[in-house]
Design a protein around this motif. Structure first.
Motif, short mmCIF file in Angstrom:
data_model
loop_
_atom_site.label_atom_id
_atom_site.label_comp_id
_atom_site.label_asym_id
_atom_site.label_seq_id
_atom_site.Cartn_x
_atom_site.Cartn_y
_atom_site.Cartn_z
N VAL A 1 -1.60 24.47 31.31
CA VAL A 1 -1.87 25.51 32.32
C VAL A 1 -1.21 26.81 31.87
O VAL A 1 -0.47 26.86 30.90
CB VAL A 1 -1.29 25.12 33.70
CG1 VAL A 1 -2.01 23.92 34.28
CG2 VAL A 1 0.21 24.87 33.61
N SER A 2 -1.52 27.86 32.62
CA SER A 2 -0.77 29.11 32.50
C SER A 2 0.16 29.19 33.70
O SER A 2 -0.24 28.94 34.84
CB SER A 2 -1.71 30.31 32.46
OG SER A 2 -2.40 30.36 31.23
N VAL B 1 -2.98 36.08 47.09
CA VAL B 1 -3.52 36.46 45.78
C VAL B 1 -3.70 35.23 44.90
O VAL B 1 -4.75 35.05 44.26
CB VAL B 1 -2.60 37.49 45.09
CG1 VAL B 1 -3.01 37.70 43.64
CG2 VAL B 1 -2.63 38.82 45.83
N VAL B 2 -2.69 34.39 44.85
CA VAL B 2 -2.74 33.19 43.99
C VAL B 2 -3.86 32.26 44.44
O VAL B 2 -4.64 31.76 43.62
CB VAL B 2 -1.38 32.46 44.00
CG1 VAL B 2 -1.48 31.13 43.25
CG2 VAL B 2 -0.30 33.34 43.36
N SER B 3 -3.95 32.00 45.74
CA SER B 3 -4.97 31.08 46.25
C SER B 3 -6.37 31.60 46.00
O SER B 3 -7.27 30.84 45.62
CB SER B 3 -4.75 30.86 47.76
OG SER B 3 -3.50 30.28 48.01
N ALA C 1 -6.72 33.90 31.70
CA ALA C 1 -7.39 35.05 32.31
C ALA C 1 -7.13 35.09 33.82
O ALA C 1 -6.89 36.16 34.39
CB ALA C 1 -8.89 35.01 32.03
N ALA C 2 -7.18 33.92 34.46
CA ALA C 2 -6.91 33.87 35.89
C ALA C 2 -5.46 34.23 36.18
O ALA C 2 -5.15 34.85 37.21
CB ALA C 2 -7.23 32.48 36.43
N ILE D 1 -4.16 37.17 38.65
CA ILE D 1 -3.17 36.99 39.70
C ILE D 1 -2.04 38.01 39.55
O ILE D 1 -1.61 38.63 40.54
CB ILE D 1 -2.62 35.56 39.67
CG1 ILE D 1 -3.70 34.57 40.13
CG2 ILE D 1 -1.37 35.44 40.55
CD1 ILE D 1 -3.32 33.12 39.94
N GLY D 2 -1.57 38.19 38.31
CA GLY D 2 -0.51 39.16 38.08
C GLY D 2 -0.92 40.56 38.50
O GLY D 2 -0.16 41.29 39.15
N GLU D 3 -2.15 40.94 38.16
CA GLU D 3 -2.66 42.26 38.57
C GLU D 3 -2.74 42.36 40.09
O GLU D 3 -2.43 43.40 40.67
CB GLU D 3 -4.04 42.49 37.95
CG GLU D 3 -4.03 42.65 36.44
CD GLU D 3 -5.43 42.70 35.86
OE1 GLU D 3 -5.60 43.27 34.78
OE2 GLU D 3 -6.36 42.14 36.49
#
Length: 324
Positions: A168-169, A204-206, A228-229, A233-235
């Motif tokens: 995972v990231s 945001v994460v969900s 990429a996801a 999320i970070g953005e």
């Protein structure tokens, strides 16, 4: 005639739905197990030892019988049953604290109103009015999350030999200079800040298909299947927190690789690396490691930053990420 205030014991009994009239020895005797086993399960739930106190109810006997029915059938051994109980206890403890923290504001509002009654009487009333619906929602949410967890494991099983290990990231986002900031706020201000930070980050994460693994006041840890996801999320976190003039700046670190999942948590080098990267990230910026950069599609641009020592990893060359 003034309103009679319910006692704490009465409030506890209202929540439990019955009297606490049994000792650990009584529960063990009625359930046909040992006192040592009762005490081990009680500790696993997260409660302190009780000796000869009448701290238990008939519901506790029923709960023990249900647990041991899975042990007696061979579905679980006792150590596994204790592990499940511990997971349940940790989760329910946090949920209960969260529910009370939310409801206490309403209790104080009602008590402050004219002829609003005491806080204890209002708490008693709210328990009676809120809990039945909340219990049904609790089962609903658990079934939904159980279904999602099984689906994740099924998808993982097609690609991984060990169902406890997955690629995972991992993202770590924290508030910049939280300690200094908290020294300028009162207790209510700190609580409001943390609540808004966690709520916005969770949304945001969900939305991006990730999961918040845990929040630690001024930081959250999340996982998501793709790099990429994770950037998305970070953005999003920077947009809803760092770009909001009413909120503090944030930093985001992202690392990718294999992690081990246990008891709802994740462990492994990517988790540690993501946390370390936040320490070198600039305000409202995303920093990633080399494995994450290699997984990003062409819509992203990476820029190497000066190599620097990272505790536990030696010399690391992080990368900043932006969109084309």
């Amino acid at each position: 005639m003034p309103e009679r205030r319910p006692s704490r014991d009465e409030l506890a009994e209202s929540i439990l739905g019955e009297h606490q009239e049994l000792s650990a020895l009584d529960v063990a005797s009625e359930a046909g197990v040992t006192v040592a086993q009762i005490r081990r399960l009680w500790r696993a739930l997260g409660f302190p030892e009780v000796d000869n106190e009448n701290a238990f109810t008939r519901g506790d006997v029923d709960a023990v019988l249900k647990i041991f029915s899975t042990v007696d059938s061979g579905t679980l051994d006792f150590d596994m049953a204790v592990a499940v109980t511990r997971a349940l206890g940790q989760t329910m403890s946090k949920l209960a604290d969260w529910e009370v923290a939310i409801l206490v504001n309403r209790v104080e509002q009602l008590a402050a109103a004219e002829d609003g009654g005491s806080r204890m009487s209002n708490a008693h009333r709210m328990v009676e009015e809120v809990n039945p619906a909340f219990e049904e929602l609790l089962i609903y949410a658990w079934r939904r999350h159980l279904s999602a967890a099984v689906s994740r494991m099924e998808a993982l099983g097609a690609n991984e030999e060990d169902l406890h290990t997955t690629h995972v990231s991992v993202g770590f986002a924290d508030i910049v200079s939280f300690t200094a900031l908290s020294n300028t706020l009162d207790d209510e201000g700190i609580g409001d800040l943390v609540e808004v930070f966690e709520a916005r980050c969770h949304d945001v994460v969900s939305t991006a298909g990730g999961r918040v693994i845990k929040s630690i006041g001024d930081a959250i840890l999340f996982v998501v299947p793709t790099a990429a996801a994770a950037i998305e999320i970070g953005e999003g976190i920077i947009r809803v927190i760092g770009r909001d003039p009413r909120m503090p700046d944030v930093r985001v670190g992202i690392s990718s690789g294999s992690v081990v999942t246990r008891m709802g948590d994740v462990f492994g080098p990517p988790v540690n690396m993501a946390a370390r990267l936040t320490a070198v990230a600039r305000r409202n910026r995303i920093i990633v490691d080399a494995p994450t950069a290699e997984l990003l599609p062409d819509i992203f641009i990476t820029r190497r930053l000066p190599a620097r020592p990272v505790r536990g990893f030696g010399i690391v060359e992080p990368l900043a990420v932006s969109r084309r």
